[in-house]
Design a protein around this motif. Structure first.
Motif, short mmCIF file in Angstrom:
data_model
loop_
_atom_site.label_atom_id
_atom_site.label_comp_id
_atom_site.label_asym_id
_atom_site.label_seq_id
_atom_site.Cartn_x
_atom_site.Cartn_y
_atom_site.Cartn_z
N ARG A 94 -5.10 83.53 77.48
CA ARG A 94 -4.28 82.71 76.60
C ARG A 94 -2.89 82.46 77.16
O ARG A 94 -2.24 81.48 76.80
N VAL A 95 -2.43 83.37 78.02
CA VAL A 95 -1.09 83.25 78.59
C VAL A 95 -0.87 81.84 79.16
O VAL A 95 0.18 81.24 79.00
N GLN A 98 -0.81 78.80 76.07
CA GLN A 98 -0.06 78.92 74.82
C GLN A 98 0.66 77.63 74.39
O GLN A 98 1.03 77.49 73.24
N ARG A 99 0.86 76.67 75.32
CA ARG A 99 1.52 75.43 74.90
C ARG A 99 0.66 74.66 73.88
O ARG A 99 1.14 73.78 73.19
N ALA A 101 -1.01 76.24 71.45
CA ALA A 101 -1.26 77.13 70.30
C ALA A 101 -1.04 76.42 68.97
O ALA A 101 -1.77 76.64 68.02
N GLU A 102 -0.04 75.57 68.91
CA GLU A 102 0.29 74.96 67.62
C GLU A 102 -0.39 73.62 67.39
O GLU A 102 -0.23 73.02 66.33
N TYR B 38 -2.93 89.24 75.08
CA TYR B 38 -1.59 89.23 75.64
C TYR B 38 -1.16 87.78 75.87
O TYR B 38 -1.84 87.03 76.55
N THR B 39 -0.05 87.38 75.25
CA THR B 39 0.36 85.97 75.39
C THR B 39 1.63 85.80 76.21
O THR B 39 2.05 84.69 76.46
N GLY B 40 2.23 86.90 76.63
CA GLY B 40 3.35 86.79 77.56
C GLY B 40 4.68 86.44 76.91
O GLY B 40 4.89 86.60 75.71
N GLN B 43 7.73 83.08 73.81
CA GLN B 43 6.90 82.52 72.75
C GLN B 43 7.76 82.20 71.53
O GLN B 43 8.64 82.99 71.18
N GLU B 46 6.27 80.38 65.91
CA GLU B 46 5.15 79.53 65.51
C GLU B 46 3.94 79.73 66.41
O GLU B 46 2.80 79.81 65.94
N GLN B 47 4.18 79.81 67.72
CA GLN B 47 3.08 80.03 68.67
C GLN B 47 2.43 81.39 68.43
O GLN B 47 1.20 81.52 68.47
N ALA B 50 0.34 81.29 65.21
CA ALA B 50 -0.88 80.50 65.40
C ALA B 50 -1.90 81.30 66.22
O ALA B 50 -3.09 81.33 65.88
N ALA B 51 -1.42 81.96 67.27
CA ALA B 51 -2.33 82.75 68.11
C ALA B 51 -2.93 83.90 67.30
O ALA B 51 -4.12 84.20 67.40
N GLN B 54 -5.72 82.46 65.12
CA GLN B 54 -6.90 82.02 65.87
C GLN B 54 -7.67 83.20 66.46
O GLN B 54 -8.88 83.14 66.60
N GLU B 55 -6.95 84.26 66.79
CA GLU B 55 -7.58 85.40 67.43
C GLU B 55 -8.06 86.45 66.44
O GLU B 55 -8.65 87.45 66.84
#
Lengths: 319, 136
Positions: A94-95, A98-99, A101-102, B38-40, B43, B46-47, B50-51, B54-55
């Motif tokens: 997902r890293v 992530q752009r 995500a919304e 892990y999304t790093g 962020q 909002e991101q 949302a993640a 979804q997860e």
């Protein structure tokens, strides 16, 4: 409103929860999947596979953008490995994405292999069904980093792209059976690295030897790299997107999409049958202590595993 | 049926690129048997929200070393609540002064771990307070 109806309406929470329940093998999830099955069959399912670090997630990210440009709803299932020691996992695909995500037109879900060895996980076919039912027109399934023989994706996608990078061996590698055979499209990523051009030439030579009698489809080879010029990369990935659509058009025109669907179903049905038949037997044997007793007998050489399996299978089938 | 694994999202909100701590924690959760999304770095709340949705994660771990935790952490909780996901446990960590703890607790952050916390302490807290998976 029940869960299947919510999934059909594209409710993200319901979708996420149902996928989780399928993964965790909650009995109600199976009931929901029965109800959901008629809603499936509309999505274009794409597979992306390749070695760890070859750039699958970066390509997926760019493919999402390319399909969104055409207004398509996109679902992504990205698989990463489960630890054989702790059962935990780092889901890090997902890293790169992530752009998106919304963007309500994009749904991304990370999955752990949980012991599956074919590059995917046991719940992936159900997860594809769920994204299909939620109305995603394109579903991208990204495998774990694969080697030579993790080919399960061929039974879970309509079109498969293999991502290669330079520096992974000589021409003999490209001739080998397994993963090289299942790709409908090839992407050479990091093509600016030493050996990129050589890999391209080798691949073309090998592909020329492959006759595609049925489909007449010649797998294209795309050279991409993302570091020097991200805009050029995005444009090339739009070319990849178009190649996927072309492949789909050929599959449909030659009536091969149906064949692939059938292959996909046959594997799923096979697994479902095995699960339905075998799981209760194993459970019963374990609970009654007969499993352990049988193992002891085999250890003491009083019985052999072949005869015992035949006897037990016969006994349970008569029930 | 074997035990359901806990799913945790580890994310760094805001303008903060120091992710060593977040990565160590992600590894530590992996070794504790959890599935870690892990999304790093960099962020937006909002991101992250949302993640998390979804997860279908059970817990969100936020790490912030930039000093913007009083704004960023509560925002994530608020966004989750707005989307009917207030049941997701949100915890935080990083350079967070003690005097900011009450504000964060009031905003719905369930626990805060600062540098020097032994890793097993964090793992134990999660095993005790986070329930894996919800009713279908």
């Amino acid at each position: 409103m029940d869960i299947v109806e919510k999934v059909g309406n594209g409710d993200v929470r319901a979708v996420a929860r149902l996928i989780r329940s399928v993964e965790d093998r909650i009995p109600q999830a199976r009931e929901a999947m029965k109800e959901l099955y008629p809603l499936t069959g509309n999505a274009f399912i794409i597979g992306l596979t390749g070695a760890p670090g070859s750039g699958k997630s970066t390509l997926t990210d760019s493919l999402i953008a390319a399909f969104r440009k055409q207004g398509k709803g996109v679902g992504v299932l990205a698989v990463d490995p489960t630890s054989p020691f702790s059962g935990g996992a780092i889901l890090g695909d997902r890293v790169r994405m992530q752009r998106h995500a919304e963007d309500p037109g994009v749904y991304i879900r990370s999955l752990a292999t949980r012991g599956a060895l074919g590059g995917l996980c046991a719940a992936v076919d159900d997860a594809v069904h769920i994204l299909d039912a939620m109305g995603k027109e394109v579903i991208i399934v990204e495998t774990v980093g694969t080697g030579q023989s993790e080919v399960d994706i061929m039974n879970n996608a309509h079109s498969v792209a293999l991502v290669l990078t330079p520096g992974m061996g000589d021409e003999v590698q490209t001739m080998k059976a397994g993963i090289m055979e299942i790709a409908d499209l090839f992407v050479i990523n990091k093509s600016d690295l030493p050996g990129g051009q050589k890999l391209y030439q080798e691949l073309l030579r090998v592909l020329q030897m492959t006759e595609n009698y049925q489909s007449g489809w010649q797998p294209p080879v795309l050279m991409v790299q993302n570091i020097a010029d991200p805009r050029a990369f995005a444009e090339k990935v739009e070319g990849l997107r178009d190649a996927f659509w072309e492949h789909r058009a050929i599959l449909i025109s030659k009536d091969l999409l149906k064949e692939r669907e059938k292959r996909k179903l046959s594997v799923q049905f096979h697994n479902s049958l095995k699960e339905t038949l075998l799981d209760p037997i194993i459970e019963d044997l374990t609970r009654s202590g007969r499993l352990d007793a049988s193992l002891e007998r085999m250890l003491a050489k009083e019985a052999d595993p072949y005869t015992l399996a035949e006897e037990l299978a016969g006994e349970y089938l008569r029930k | 049926m074997s035990k359901r694994p806990i799913r945790i999202l580890v994310a760094k909100p805001g303008l903060d690129g120091h992710d060593r701590g977040a990565r160590i924690l992600a590894r530590c959760f992996r070794d504790a048997g959890h599935e870690v999304v892990y999304t790093g770095c960099h962020q937006t709340p909002e991101q992250i929200a949302a993640a998390a949705l979804q997860e279908d994660v059970d817990c969100v771990g936020l790490s912030c070393l930039s000093g913007a935790h009083k704004h960023l952490f509560p925002k994530v909780v608020q966004l989750l609540r707005e989307q009917d996901a207030g049941d997701i446990v949100v915890i935080g960590g990083g350079i967070i002064p003690k005097q900011d703890f009450p504000v964060l607790y009031d905003a719905g952050i369930k626990e805060i771990f600062t540098p020097g916390t032994p890793l097993p302490e964090i793992v134990d807290w999660i095993n005790e307070h986070v329930v894996p998976g919800r009713e279908l």
